[in-house]
Design an enzyme around this catalytic site. Structure first.
Site, PDB file in Angstrom:
ATOM      1  N   ASP A  21       2.979  -3.097  -5.814  1.00  0.00           N
ATOM      2  CA  ASP A  21       1.725  -2.543  -4.996  1.00  0.00           C
ATOM      3  C   ASP A  21       0.887  -1.439  -5.749  1.00  0.00           C
ATOM      4  O   ASP A  21       1.383  -0.599  -6.595  1.00  0.00           O
ATOM      5  CB  ASP A  21       2.072  -1.518  -4.033  1.00  0.00           C
ATOM      6  CG  ASP A  21       3.399  -2.213  -2.893  1.00  0.00           C
ATOM      7  OD1 ASP A  21       3.641  -3.556  -3.439  1.00  0.00           O
ATOM      8  OD2 ASP A  21       3.611  -1.651  -2.313  1.00  0.00           O
ATOM      9  N   GLU A 200       3.921  -2.871   6.173  1.00  0.00           N
ATOM     10  CA  GLU A 200       3.925  -2.029   4.922  1.00  0.00           C
ATOM     11  C   GLU A 200       2.653  -1.748   4.584  1.00  0.00           C
ATOM     12  O   GLU A 200       1.650  -2.318   5.004  1.00  0.00           O
ATOM     13  CB  GLU A 200       4.517  -3.097   3.738  1.00  0.00           C
ATOM     14  CG  GLU A 200       6.077  -3.350   3.757  1.00  0.00           C
ATOM     15  CD  GLU A 200       6.444  -4.362   2.641  1.00  0.00           C
ATOM     16  OE1 GLU A 200       7.703  -3.854   2.518  1.00  0.00           O
ATOM     17  OE2 GLU A 200       6.104  -5.152   2.385  1.00  0.00           O
TER      18      GLU A 200
HETATM   19  C1  FRU Z   1       5.556  -3.402  -0.450  1.00  0.00           C
HETATM   20  C2  FRU Z   1       6.714  -2.448  -0.744  1.00  0.00           C
HETATM   21  C3  FRU Z   1       6.568  -1.318  -0.123  1.00  0.00           C
HETATM   22  C4  FRU Z   1       7.383  -0.313  -0.975  1.00  0.00           C
HETATM   23  C5  FRU Z   1       7.244  -0.868  -2.124  1.00  0.00           C
HETATM   24  C6  FRU Z   1       8.296  -1.022  -2.808  1.00  0.00           C
HETATM   25  O1  FRU Z   1       5.358  -4.460  -1.599  1.00  0.00           O
HETATM   26  O2  FRU Z   1       7.731  -3.357  -0.074  1.00  0.00           O
HETATM   27  O3  FRU Z   1       6.730  -1.373   1.343  1.00  0.00           O
HETATM   28  O4  FRU Z   1       7.085   1.139  -0.794  1.00  0.00           O
HETATM   29  O5  FRU Z   1       6.905  -2.198  -2.093  1.00  0.00           O
HETATM   30  O6  FRU Z   1       8.392  -1.388  -4.394  1.00  0.00           O
END
Ligand code: FRU
Length: 483
Positions: A21, A200
């Site tokens: 992300d 998320e």
């Molecule tokens: C989304 C996610 C988020 C989390 C991160 C961990 O892709 O699962 O919810 O904070 O990636 O890397």
């Protein structure tokens, strides 16, 4: 040394190893900051850090050292960053500075169960060095197993900070005077939107409504997993009064931000100056279905190109429109243009072109054909099709024969989206790079983002018409240089 055939020419990638992300996007003192979920020691997801890069145009990036590394509270999951202009935190001795609000992830030492809590870090030197707040974590709620990805903004009308947080299959809003003490405001999402996977990376921001002076609406982003497509981002349009978000059309079909498979966890930049006024976001250009298996050498995953968001009326309904940022025009080198012509039935290779990263702007008017479009990164055996089917009023990207598709059984696919032609015309703005395609159709009304892994010699470009002729109103091609 053999050059990596898939490393993008103009998309952001980590210097090495794994990225997911985008995090903490904030503009401050002339610099766009981009942080990202990063495993600096491995090619797959692992103990998360925040990688960091800066740019003055969101196109050319300078890598900086890792900003946040795991500590006694755990690894560093996704989150946001803001400018604390009035030193509400007291971290900056009355001046302004940057504050990152992120999720600390670890296991409860007694129960061993996953624990996610929100924490702060701050920087008084434009993000070059970061100090974790001594009172971390600042927000926790053991009722939630999934409790993460805080996106924070300053709400002008009620003079307070708002946090939107992913809380299982809902989002929860909190408010705070100082980013340190947070209180519950409201919860949103029960019975609304798409619920196959956990929610998320939410975002919430206000946008002007095109063509209605003074009118604004609020847009909420929520990313989540789906059994069929892996992972994508939905959005809601509504109102926000400083406490509660109200969805304008609660019972309607889910609205997707992108109809390809490779745009996830996108959130917007904070603190873009009011004179600029744009709401800009960037997404992670992959999909957890196959993100660990994509062919790449020493690095893994890229971000989408940055995109500007707008609210416009389409067929009498408000919808979110996205367009590439204008700064990308600085990448253009050689140009080819072609004026009005008729595309005869069949597929036609454009002569004298051998390109691997480029931009196409094409406008079509239907003739007698049932389908028309372009094939990019083509050769004898390969090619990714961007096509439009008139009967079905459907735009598609077909990457079934795009190159290397063998690394995952569900990669070779065709993705579709319903799209009406306005005034019997279709405008396609297509961005091709060494391992991706992004299609902005009808001025950003429908967007598709897909990874592709063509061979180095798949550099042809075809235009086609099927079952009759199609009118090509205009065609512009720009070769794009590497950043
Ligand atoms: C989304 C996610 C988020 C989390 C991160 C961990 O892709 O699962 O919810 O904070 O990636 O890397």
């Amino acid at each position: 040394m053999k050059l990596d055939p898939y490393r993008p020419n103009y998309h952001f990638t980590p210097p090495q190893n794994w990225m997911n992300d985008p995090n903490g996007m904030v503009y401050y003192k002339g610099e766009y900051h981009l942080f990202y979920q990063h495993h600096p020691n491995g090619m797959t997801w692992g103990p998360m850090h925040w990688g960091h890069a800066i740019s003055t145009d969101m196109v050319h990036w300078k890598h900086l050292p890792i900003a946040l590394a795991p500590d006694e509270h755990g690894t560093i999951f996704s989150g946001s960053a803001v400018v604390d202009w009035n030193d509400t935190t007291g971290f900056f001795g009355g001046k302004s500075g940057l504050v990152a609000i992120f999720t600390h992830h670890d296991e409860d030492p007694i129960t061993g169960v996953q624990r996610q809590r929100q924490s702060l870090a701050y920087s008084d030197d434009s993000g070059r060095t970061w100090t974790k707040y001594a009172g971390n974590p600042v927000l926790e709620d053991p009722r939630y197993l999934d409790y993460r990805d805080p996106k924070v903004f300053w709400h002008e009308r009620t003079s307070q900070w708002i946090m939107i947080l992913a809380t299982g299959q809902t989002v929860t809003l909190y408010h705070s005077p100082n980013l340190i003490h947070w209180t519950f405001a409201s919860e949103f999402g029960q019975g609304e939107g798409f619920h196959e996977g956990v929610w998320e990376c939410p975002d919430l921001f206000e946008l002007p409504v095109d063509g209605e002076a003074g009118k604004t609406k609020w847009v909420m982003f929520v990313s989540s997993g789906g059994l069929e497509f892996g992972a994508r981002t939905q959005y809601f349009i509504g109102d926000f009064d400083g406490t509660t978000f109200t969805n304008e059309r609660p019972s309607e079909a889910v609205r997707w931000l992108d109809h390809g498979w490779d745009n996830y966890a996108g959130v917007s930049w904070s603190d873009v100056p009011a004179e600029d006024g744009r709401r800009i976001y960037i997404g992670w250009m992959s999909n957890f279905k196959y993100a660990h298996a994509t062919p790449s050498d020493g690095w893994r995953s890229a971000m989408t190109i940055p995109r500007v968001l707008q609210l416009s009326h389409i067929d009498g309904e408000l919808a979110l429109i996205q367009q590439p940022v204008k700064e990308l025009a600085s990448l253009r080198t050689r140009t080819w243009t072609q004026n009005h012509g008729t595309i005869e039935d069949g597929s036609h290779r454009l002569p004298d072109l051998a390109l691997d990263s480029y931009e196409i702007i094409a406008e079509f008017a239907p003739g007698t054909a049932e389908e028309f479009g372009l094939k990019v990164r083509t050769s004898e055996n390969h090619g990714t099709i961007v096509g439009y089917r008139r009967q079905d009023q459907e735009l598609f990207v077909d990457r079934s024969h795009s190159g290397d598709t063998a690394f995952h059984e569900e990669f070779a696919r065709k993705h579709t989206v319903k799209l009406k032609q306005t005034n019997d015309r279709l405008r396609l703005h297509i961005w091709v790079d060494k391992s991706s395609i992004e299609v902005f159709a009808a001025d950003g009304e429908a967007v598709m983002t897909d990874l592709i892994f063509p061979g180095e010699s798949d550099t042809g470009l075809d235009i086609y018409s099927r079952g009759g002729t199609t009118e090509l109103l205009s065609l512009e091609i720009y070769d794009l240089k590497a950043i």
